[in-house]
Design an enzyme around this catalytic site. Structure first.
Site, short mmCIF file in Angstrom:
data_model
loop_
_atom_site.label_atom_id
_atom_site.label_comp_id
_atom_site.label_asym_id
_atom_site.label_seq_id
_atom_site.Cartn_x
_atom_site.Cartn_y
_atom_site.Cartn_z
N GLU A 185 -0.44 18.75 -6.38
CA GLU A 185 -1.73 18.80 -7.05
C GLU A 185 -2.71 17.74 -6.53
OE1 GLU A 185 1.67 20.24 -9.45
OE2 GLU A 185 1.22 18.31 -8.47
N SER A 186 -2.37 16.97 -5.51
CA SER A 186 -3.21 16.00 -4.80
C SER A 186 -2.44 14.71 -4.56
CB SER A 186 -4.54 15.72 -5.50
OG SER A 186 -5.39 15.05 -4.59
N HIS A 245 -2.99 0.09 -3.86
CA HIS A 245 -2.89 -1.13 -3.05
C HIS A 245 -2.82 -2.30 -4.00
CE1 HIS A 245 -3.00 -3.61 0.50
NE2 HIS A 245 -3.78 -4.42 -0.17
N SER A 289 0.86 -1.19 0.00
CA SER A 289 0.00 0.00 0.00
C SER A 289 0.89 1.23 0.00
CB SER A 289 -0.90 0.04 1.24
OG SER A 289 -2.00 -0.80 1.11
N CYS A 331 -5.36 18.05 -9.17
CA CYS A 331 -6.08 19.32 -9.12
C CYS A 331 -5.59 20.23 -10.25
CB CYS A 331 -5.87 20.02 -7.78
SG CYS A 331 -6.48 19.06 -6.38
#
Length: 425
Positions: free
Chosen positions: A62-63, A68, A55, A83
């Site tokens: 930008e995010s 996973h 994970s 974003c």
């Protein structure tokens, strides 16, 4: 710009299982996918779970890109969230599909944060700045990659800087991680075996207690112990004429010599007879009363070590011990593996006698629950406390500058907590 962000929900199928279980490779692929898409990376945090699965998330200005994996199914689930309009998440999608050697992939894109429904709010940017930002407000890039050993109730996580060794032998997966807290760490099939920073606890306690209570030890046999730590500690005792070590997996020896040199420092010692073979077979073929001390330095009762946890094997060990011989084994954690812990002592007492088998404890931070047990089984008159020469022990510990074992700890290790005593009484 009609929305704040683009969110692509991705599934990759028929991927390479080996790639999906390689946390370092996945982190590199995710970072590359973010950079190639035009993102600015702030942080990467990834965990490898034992025995398989990864994970992780790459946090970008930008995010984020999150993942996973299920290596056992060749499947990976990925979120790509960006974003603004400066980053193209579909570039990341294609790069990751290639990196994971996916047979095929599917994705759906959503628009997030519809501008028509939003109203801008005013706030003090400087008041919200934290230590992860520069004075100018720019992000500081950080990196967190974690190894995690877990079962369904407990887990241990260690941050590391990557794998130094990773080989699938004929018996198990042999890996060495460069951890930040405990130095180089050896794992077998995803289970922690030893680390540079706390190995001395295990190796000093499994060796010096029997060696300093046997009346006259000349020959010692180690079953397992491919990292070399048990042999190293035994060979501090000049009275020993020979130490035979039988390790089934030559890759454990190779990895330890390459990346755990302080632990493997005695593997070339002239008194050490190192044999790469099946320890069970070696014991079965050994002569009666041929060893004064037998140390079973095994992993948990799975994989190649499973046969070491049987009545037949321990009866053979009893046979090859001299009349005053001692067998010492690692006997699991009373908290973590209670069933095996209790069965071990029942088995030993059925072979050696009720009063001839003793439990003692040590505390090893990287082992499940931290509390670990050892067994001391005496064929003859040797006793861990009654035969104990405190002055000799004190002088030995001082001479060799031991880090854990000393004369007081020798005695205290046999003072069991009530719940442990009740489990094996």
């Amino acid at each position: 710009m009609a929305s704040l962000g683009r969110h692509i929900i991705v599934e990759y199928y028929d991927c390479s299982p080996e790639i999906l279980n390689d946390v370092v490779n996945i982190e590199k692929s995710m970072i590359n996918a973010a950079e190639e898409a035009g993102a600015t990376i702030i942080n990467s945090t990834f965990h490898h779970f034992s025995p398989y699965g990864v994970s992780g998330v790459v946090v970008i200005q930008e995010s984020h890109l999150a993942i996973h994996t299920w290596p056992e199914y060749g499947y990976a689930s990925v979120d790509l969230f960006t974003c603004g309009d400066t980053v193209n998440p579909w570039v990341s999608y294609q790069l990751l599909k290639e990196a994971f050697k996916a047979g095929h992939g599917s994705a759906v894109e959503l628009s997030r944060g519809e501008m028509a429904l939003l109203k801008r709010k005013n706030f003090d940017v400087k008041a919200l700045r934290d230590e992860k930002s520069t004075d100018e407000g720019d992000p500081i890039k950080t990196r967190d990659v974690w190894f995690t050993e877990r079962d369904d109730k407990i887990a241990l996580s260690l941050k590391h800087d990557g794998k130094l060794y990773d080989v699938q032998s004929d018996y198990q997966r042999v890996s060495v991680f460069n951890t930040q807290a405990y130095g180089n760490m050896l794992t077998l099939d995803g289970m922690v075996m030893t680390t540079e920073k706390d190995e001395y606890v295990y190796h000093e306690m499994i060796t010096h207690i029997p060696m300093l209570t046997h009346p006259n030890p000349k020959r010692a046999l180690v079953i397992g112990g491919g990292d070399g730590g048990t042999a190293r500690e035994l060979l501090r005792h000049d009275s020993l004429e020979e130490v035979v070590m039988v390790e089934i997996d030559d890759k454990v020896i190779e990895a330890s010599k390459m990346h755990l040199p302080t632990i493997a420092s005695a593997l070339e010692h002239p008194k050490l007879n190192l044999i790469v073979d099946d320890g069970i077979k070696y014991v079965n073929d050994a002569a009666d009363e041929s060893f004064d001390l037998v140390i079973v330095d095994s992993t948990d009762p799975v994989g190649p070590a499973e046969g070491l946890f049987t009545v037949d094997f321990y009866k053979e060990v009893y046979r090859i011990l001299s009349k005053d011989g001692i067998m010492v084994t690692q006997s699991e954690s009373p908290r973590f593996n209670s069933k095996v812990f209790k069965e071990i002592f029942q088995t030993y007492r059925g072979i050696y006698g009720q009063e001839q088998v003793h439990c003692y404890l040590a505390y090893i931070p990287t082992y499940p629950t931290g509390m670990w047990s050892f067994s001391y089984s005496s064929k003859g008159g040797a006793h861990p406390i009654a035969n104990f020469d405190e002055a000799k022990s004190k002088a030995f510990a001082k001479e060799h500058r031991l880090k854990y074992y000393n004369e007081d700890l020798h005695k205290a290790a046999f003072a069991l907590p009530s719940f442990v005593r009740d489990m094996i009484s």
